[in-house]
Design a protein around this motif. Sequence first.
Motif, PDB file in Angstrom:
ATOM      1  N   GLN A 128      13.185  31.770  60.658  1.00 16.41           N
ATOM      2  CA  GLN A 128      13.789  32.356  62.010  1.00 16.41           C
ATOM      3  C   GLN A 128      13.157  32.866  62.998  1.00 16.41           C
ATOM      4  OE1 GLN A 128      17.112  31.706  62.609  1.00 16.41           O
ATOM      5  NE2 GLN A 128      17.043  32.750  64.615  1.00 16.41           N
ATOM      6  N   ILE A 129      11.925  33.618  62.576  1.00 16.45           N
ATOM      7  CA  ILE A 129      11.036  34.027  63.537  1.00 16.45           C
ATOM      8  C   ILE A 129      10.271  33.153  64.126  1.00 16.45           C
ATOM      9  CG2 ILE A 129       8.959  35.561  63.497  1.00 16.45           C
ATOM     10  CD1 ILE A 129      10.076  37.225  61.078  1.00 16.45           C
ATOM     11  N   ILE A 130      10.082  32.065  63.593  1.00 13.28           N
ATOM     12  CA  ILE A 130       9.214  30.943  64.158  1.00 13.28           C
ATOM     13  C   ILE A 130      10.077  30.268  65.078  1.00 13.28           C
ATOM     14  CG2 ILE A 130       8.435  28.686  63.716  1.00 13.28           C
ATOM     15  CD1 ILE A 130       7.422  29.677  60.908  1.00 13.28           C
ATOM     16  N   LEU A 131      11.647  30.196  64.890  1.00 15.82           N
ATOM     17  CA  LEU A 131      12.364  29.511  65.585  1.00 15.82           C
ATOM     18  C   LEU A 131      12.605  30.245  66.928  1.00 15.82           C
ATOM     19  CD1 LEU A 131      14.430  27.413  66.322  1.00 15.82           C
ATOM     20  CD2 LEU A 131      16.060  28.831  65.295  1.00 15.82           C
ATOM     21  N   GLN A 183       2.906  41.924  59.850  1.00 13.05           N
ATOM     22  CA  GLN A 183       2.761  43.389  60.483  1.00 13.05           C
ATOM     23  C   GLN A 183       4.405  44.024  60.420  1.00 13.05           C
ATOM     24  OE1 GLN A 183       1.294  43.599  64.226  1.00 13.05           O
ATOM     25  NE2 GLN A 183       1.422  45.760  64.564  1.00 13.05           N
ATOM     26  N   GLN A 184       5.289  43.103  61.040  1.00 13.04           N
ATOM     27  CA  GLN A 184       6.731  43.645  60.789  1.00 13.04           C
ATOM     28  C   GLN A 184       7.638  43.308  59.972  1.00 13.04           C
ATOM     29  OE1 GLN A 184       6.565  41.817  65.450  1.00 13.04           O
ATOM     30  NE2 GLN A 184       8.154  43.405  65.329  1.00 13.04           N
ATOM     31  N   ALA A 219       9.147  39.831  53.905  1.00 12.38           N
ATOM     32  CA  ALA A 219       9.456  38.570  54.025  1.00 12.38           C
ATOM     33  C   ALA A 219       8.058  37.443  54.009  1.00 12.38           C
ATOM     34  CB  ALA A 219      10.000  38.179  55.263  1.00 12.38           C
ATOM     35  N   ALA A 220       7.129  38.259  54.130  1.00 12.61           N
ATOM     36  CA  ALA A 220       5.826  37.449  54.155  1.00 12.61           C
ATOM     37  C   ALA A 220       5.402  37.294  52.506  1.00 12.61           C
ATOM     38  CB  ALA A 220       4.358  38.303  54.721  1.00 12.61           C
ATOM     39  N   MET A 221       5.928  37.866  51.739  1.00 16.55           N
ATOM     40  CA  MET A 221       5.915  37.408  50.217  1.00 16.55           C
ATOM     41  C   MET A 221       6.771  36.465  49.878  1.00 16.55           C
ATOM     42  SD  MET A 221       3.252  39.257  49.291  1.00 16.55           S
ATOM     43  CE  MET A 221       2.614  39.026  51.109  1.00 16.55           C
ATOM     44  N   PHE A 222       7.449  35.827  50.667  1.00 18.07           N
ATOM     45  CA  PHE A 222       8.614  34.728  50.253  1.00 18.07           C
ATOM     46  C   PHE A 222       8.038  33.543  48.924  1.00 18.07           C
ATOM     47  CE2 PHE A 222       6.347  32.182  53.532  1.00 18.07           C
ATOM     48  CZ  PHE A 222       6.243  31.039  52.784  1.00 18.07           C
TER      49      PHE A 222
END
Length: 317
Positions: free
Chosen positions: A202-205, A250-251, A255-258
């Motif tokens: 979603q962030i990428i989108l 950073q934010q 989620a980065a550990m998916f």
Amino acid sequence: PPPPPPPQASLKSVPVRTFPRCDVQPLTTAEKTVFQDAPNFTTDLNFEKLDRLFLKTRLHSDAKANQPNKARRRVFKTEASRSIEIALRRIGASLSDIDRVLAEMDISKLPPLVTVSLLKYWPEEKEINKLYEPVEDKAPLGEAEMFVKKLSSIERVVTKLKVMAFMGNFEEVLRDVSEPCFALRSACVALINNKKLTVVLQIILEFINHMRSEKKIQGFRLESLQKLSSVKSADRSCTLLGFVAGNVLQQFPEAAMFHEDIDLNRASKVCLEMVTSDMQTLHKGVDLCQYELDCDSENKTLASFFQLAQEKSHETS
């Protein structure tokens, strides 16, 4: 009075010891094979025991031995004839019963190894036509030629051979399709249900829509992610992929550990090209069975197999 006929030579039967015929397909060269540098075990092997077990004694007529073998008329190429003859010896039925075997789709009498070999070396139409042409040479047809002539008189013989080959190899083809499909399906479910990955996508989108001058999009295909690394910043110091990764770390560090919640080990080993090819083989085989069943609706063996194959094929789709 006419002279008496010359005395006929007495036919003496002499015992002869011979080995049974051992049909193997020889290599033209041992180069680049396991046989190239293989050691020689000639002095270590017990050939006497081999002779004792396999040599057979039979009576052989001297007169018959002196008669030249009657040559047979060959139409096919040597390799094709030899392969067809080998296949013929592996059939669990006589030549006169081959019609019934094909009609009943009896793969116990005509196993897939045989049908695949026959299809591989099946002669072209012009070669088959030669079998029916009148010739001056009255010599009988060769073994392979007689067999093909018999088969070619059967309606839709090539289709029936293909169907029987598919029936015999069905379990193997199904396994080759089912296992990787299960791995891919499990991986897809894991990806869809992973909430952390959903946040990252979603962030990428959001970033992509912000960069677009035209109408915003609601989503994107996963293969589009590969293009993020080719989108450069104005000073070419970073890529969009790196920018997104930095922002997520950073934010949204959780989620980065998916990737920690997803096991893609089995799915990563699947070759999509192979799976696609196997799927096509499976569906083509089912369609071929449907065609043959439309031509011969009374074939109970094929009807039963087709129902099973169709159900299994739908399960993998």
